[in-house]
Scaffold this motif. Structure first.
Motif, PDB file in Angstrom:
ATOM      1  N   ALA A 128       1.190  -1.368  -0.043  1.00 33.74           N
ATOM      2  CA  ALA A 128      -0.246  -0.431  -0.051  1.00 33.74           C
ATOM      3  C   ALA A 128       0.681   1.083   0.126  1.00 33.74           C
ATOM      4  N   THR A 129       2.215   1.099   0.396  1.00 34.05           N
ATOM      5  CA  THR A 129       3.150   2.486   0.386  1.00 34.05           C
ATOM      6  C   THR A 129       3.882   2.674  -0.760  1.00 34.05           C
ATOM      7  N   ALA A 130       4.882   0.798  -0.918  1.00 31.76           N
ATOM      8  CA  ALA A 130       5.825   0.792  -2.057  1.00 31.76           C
ATOM      9  C   ALA A 130       5.356   1.154  -3.763  1.00 31.76           C
ATOM     10  N   LEU A 131       4.276   0.330  -3.785  1.00 34.85           N
ATOM     11  CA  LEU A 131       3.472   0.637  -5.071  1.00 34.85           C
ATOM     12  C   LEU A 131       2.886   2.130  -5.639  1.00 34.85           C
ATOM     13  N   PRO A 132       1.881   3.103  -5.025  1.00 35.95           N
ATOM     14  CA  PRO A 132       1.157   3.476  -5.420  1.00 35.95           C
ATOM     15  C   PRO A 132       2.569   4.750  -5.719  1.00 35.95           C
ATOM     16  N   LEU A 133       3.602   4.928  -4.862  1.00 34.21           N
ATOM     17  CA  LEU A 133       4.540   5.824  -4.249  1.00 34.21           C
ATOM     18  C   LEU A 133       5.548   5.863  -5.126  1.00 34.21           C
ATOM     19  N   VAL A 134       5.331   4.984  -6.043  1.00 32.37           N
ATOM     20  CA  VAL A 134       5.998   4.809  -7.646  1.00 32.37           C
ATOM     21  C   VAL A 134       5.410   5.126  -8.461  1.00 32.37           C
ATOM     22  N   MET A 135       4.456   5.287  -8.924  1.00 35.49           N
ATOM     23  CA  MET A 135       3.765   5.810 -10.228  1.00 35.49           C
ATOM     24  C   MET A 135       3.828   7.535  -9.130  1.00 35.49           C
ATOM     25  N   ASP A 136       3.292   7.384  -8.010  1.00 31.42           N
ATOM     26  CA  ASP A 136       3.146   9.467  -7.866  1.00 31.42           C
ATOM     27  C   ASP A 136       4.169   9.822  -8.517  1.00 31.42           C
ATOM     28  N   PHE A 137       6.258   9.367  -7.731  1.00 29.16           N
ATOM     29  CA  PHE A 137       6.766  10.094  -8.477  1.00 29.16           C
ATOM     30  C   PHE A 137       7.215   9.772  -9.764  1.00 29.16           C
ATOM     31  N   SER A 138       6.777   8.237 -10.635  1.00 28.87           N
ATOM     32  CA  SER A 138       7.685   8.356 -11.860  1.00 28.87           C
ATOM     33  C   SER A 138       6.734   8.401 -12.936  1.00 28.87           C
ATOM     34  N   ALA A 209       7.332   1.054   6.935  1.00 31.86           N
ATOM     35  CA  ALA A 209       7.849   2.010   6.499  1.00 31.86           C
ATOM     36  C   ALA A 209       9.002   1.361   5.585  1.00 31.86           C
ATOM     37  N   LEU A 210       9.321   0.148   5.641  1.00 27.87           N
ATOM     38  CA  LEU A 210      10.187  -0.223   4.733  1.00 27.87           C
ATOM     39  C   LEU A 210      10.048  -0.439   2.903  1.00 27.87           C
ATOM     40  N   GLY A 211       8.173  -0.309   2.775  1.00 24.11           N
ATOM     41  CA  GLY A 211       7.345   0.657   1.758  1.00 24.11           C
ATOM     42  C   GLY A 211       7.762   1.338   1.373  1.00 24.11           C
ATOM     43  N   LEU A 212       7.825   3.052   1.979  1.00 26.22           N
ATOM     44  CA  LEU A 212       8.306   4.529   1.921  1.00 26.22           C
ATOM     45  C   LEU A 212       9.735   3.506   1.583  1.00 26.22           C
ATOM     46  N   VAL A 213      11.101   2.770   2.005  1.00 27.18           N
ATOM     47  CA  VAL A 213      11.826   2.827   1.544  1.00 27.18           C
ATOM     48  C   VAL A 213      12.322   2.250   0.142  1.00 27.18           C
ATOM     49  N   LEU A 214      10.885   1.487  -0.368  1.00 30.89           N
ATOM     50  CA  LEU A 214      11.465   0.755  -1.582  1.00 30.89           C
ATOM     51  C   LEU A 214      10.867   1.556  -2.498  1.00 30.89           C
ATOM     52  N   GLY A 215       9.788   2.289  -1.671  1.00 30.65           N
ATOM     53  CA  GLY A 215       8.968   3.012  -2.953  1.00 30.65           C
ATOM     54  C   GLY A 215       9.664   4.527  -3.125  1.00 30.65           C
ATOM     55  N   THR A 216      10.868   4.459  -2.776  1.00 33.86           N
ATOM     56  CA  THR A 216      11.570   6.192  -2.992  1.00 33.86           C
ATOM     57  C   THR A 216      12.955   5.259  -3.453  1.00 33.86           C
ATOM     58  N   VAL A 217      13.352   4.166  -3.842  1.00 34.73           N
ATOM     59  CA  VAL A 217      14.258   4.005  -4.174  1.00 34.73           C
ATOM     60  C   VAL A 217      13.947   3.225  -5.451  1.00 34.73           C
ATOM     61  N   VAL A 218      13.419   2.477  -5.823  1.00 33.44           N
ATOM     62  CA  VAL A 218      13.275   1.526  -6.545  1.00 33.44           C
ATOM     63  C   VAL A 218      13.132   2.508  -8.221  1.00 33.44           C
ATOM     64  N   PRO A 219      12.715   2.295  -9.538  1.00 35.45           N
ATOM     65  CA  PRO A 219      12.789   3.400 -10.694  1.00 35.45           C
ATOM     66  C   PRO A 219      11.580   2.523 -10.891  1.00 35.45           C
ATOM     67  N   ALA A 220      10.361   3.374 -11.365  1.00 39.71           N
ATOM     68  CA  ALA A 220       9.408   2.767 -12.013  1.00 39.71           C
ATOM     69  C   ALA A 220       9.410   1.205 -13.049  1.00 39.71           C
TER      70      ALA A 220
END
Length: 310
Positions: A128-138, A209-220
């Protein structure tokens, strides 16, 4: 001579008042005129200052969080499918099918349910944290709307962790009755509710918290590969299908499982629910989870701030 003088004074008109009396009258009139507007101004109430009302950042943060919750509530079936489908099949195959075929012992079924519930809390929060964050930033750039809100960037990142934790906790709470009904085991005692809630809350926040880490590190463009490589080892080294202390015959694997912070979610639940299973003490589980949340949150918030500024 005297008569002439008197007649002249009479025919010249009325006599003028003295200079001192005239000056006093003028001064008195001016003072009275000046006093009238002063009294009127004094009776008029002062206008209240107007301007934009200040709203606390906590209230703004609550509004953003409530918006995310409403968006999730509008798609309940999608949320249920994402949160419960995979753990439900794991429970059904390992706890029901294999047990009915006598491939697993009857004591294995009660051990499996706490592990799957803890795993559900973590995985649901992480996704719920990581996947939407990757899309939001990309792609969608929806994160820019949140960053324009009058609230700090770190608080926006914190809201992501909390929202992921809420979703993970709800998924785990729903998984408990579903798992009990599928496996046919007894209901968890009410006396164990407070420690269970504490473990699930910490486990859900750790996933966020770990989802936030992955969401800001992983490119789309690599999100599928990275999530496949990260989630599979995390799931199978989290002591969801077995107990950590039962791995005394595989020391190297026991060390690997002990490094995984998700292990202490499942071990914490087992230590509360299962007296006959050797588990890590609850105090150690809570301490490890709290420390892992702090570390992951610091790393994730720094990564989020860096991506937001860039």
């Amino acid at each position: 001579m005297t008569v002439t003088t008197t007649t002249s004074a009479t025919t010249d008109g009325p006599a003028e008042p003295p200079a001192d009396a005239t000056t006093a009258a003028v001064t008195s009139t001016a003072s009275a005129a000046a006093a009238v507007p002063t009294a009127r101004v004094a009776r008029t109430p002062a206008a209240a200052p107007t301007g934009p009302r200040k709203v606390s950042q906590g209230r703004i943060l609550g509004s953003i969080l409530w918006r995310d919750i409403l968006v999730t509530a509008r798609q309940p079936w999608l949320f249920l499918a994402e949160a419960l489908l995979q753990p439900l099949f794991i429970l059904f195959i390992f706890g029901k099918v294999l047990a009915d075929m006598d491939y697993v012992d009857s004591t294995y079924v009660p051990l499996l349910l706490p592990g799957i519930v803890g795993l559900t809390a973590f995985i649901s929060a992480l996704q719920a944290t990581a996947l939407p964050l990757v899309m939001d930033f990309s792609y969608s750039k929806e994160i820019e709307d949140r960053l324009m809100a009058p609230v700090g960037i770190r608080l926006v990142a914190l809201e992501k962790i909390v929202f992921g934790g809420i979703r993970g906790f709800i998924a785990a709470a729903l998984m408990v009755p579903v798992g009990i009904l599928v496996l046919g085991v007894s209901w968890w005692p009410a006396a164990t509710l407070p420690p269970i809630l504490a473990v699930l809350v910490l486990g859900s926040l750790l996933g966020g918290a770990l989802g936030l880490v992955l969401g800001t590190v992983v490119p789309a463009r690599r999100v599928g590969v990275v999530f496949g490589l990260a989630l599979t080892p995390l799931m199978f080294t989290a002591a969801a299908q077995y107990s950590l202390l039962s791995l005394h015959g595989l020391k190297w694997f026991q060390v690997v499982v002990g490094i995984n912070p998700i292990t202490y979610i499942n071990e914490g639940l087992r230590s509360v629910l299962l007296d006959k299973v050797d588990s890590v003490p609850l105090g150690i589980d809570l301490a490890v989870l709290a420390a892992a949340i702090v570390v992951a949150s610091v790393v994730g918030i720094r990564g989020f701030t860096r991506r937001a500024v860039d």
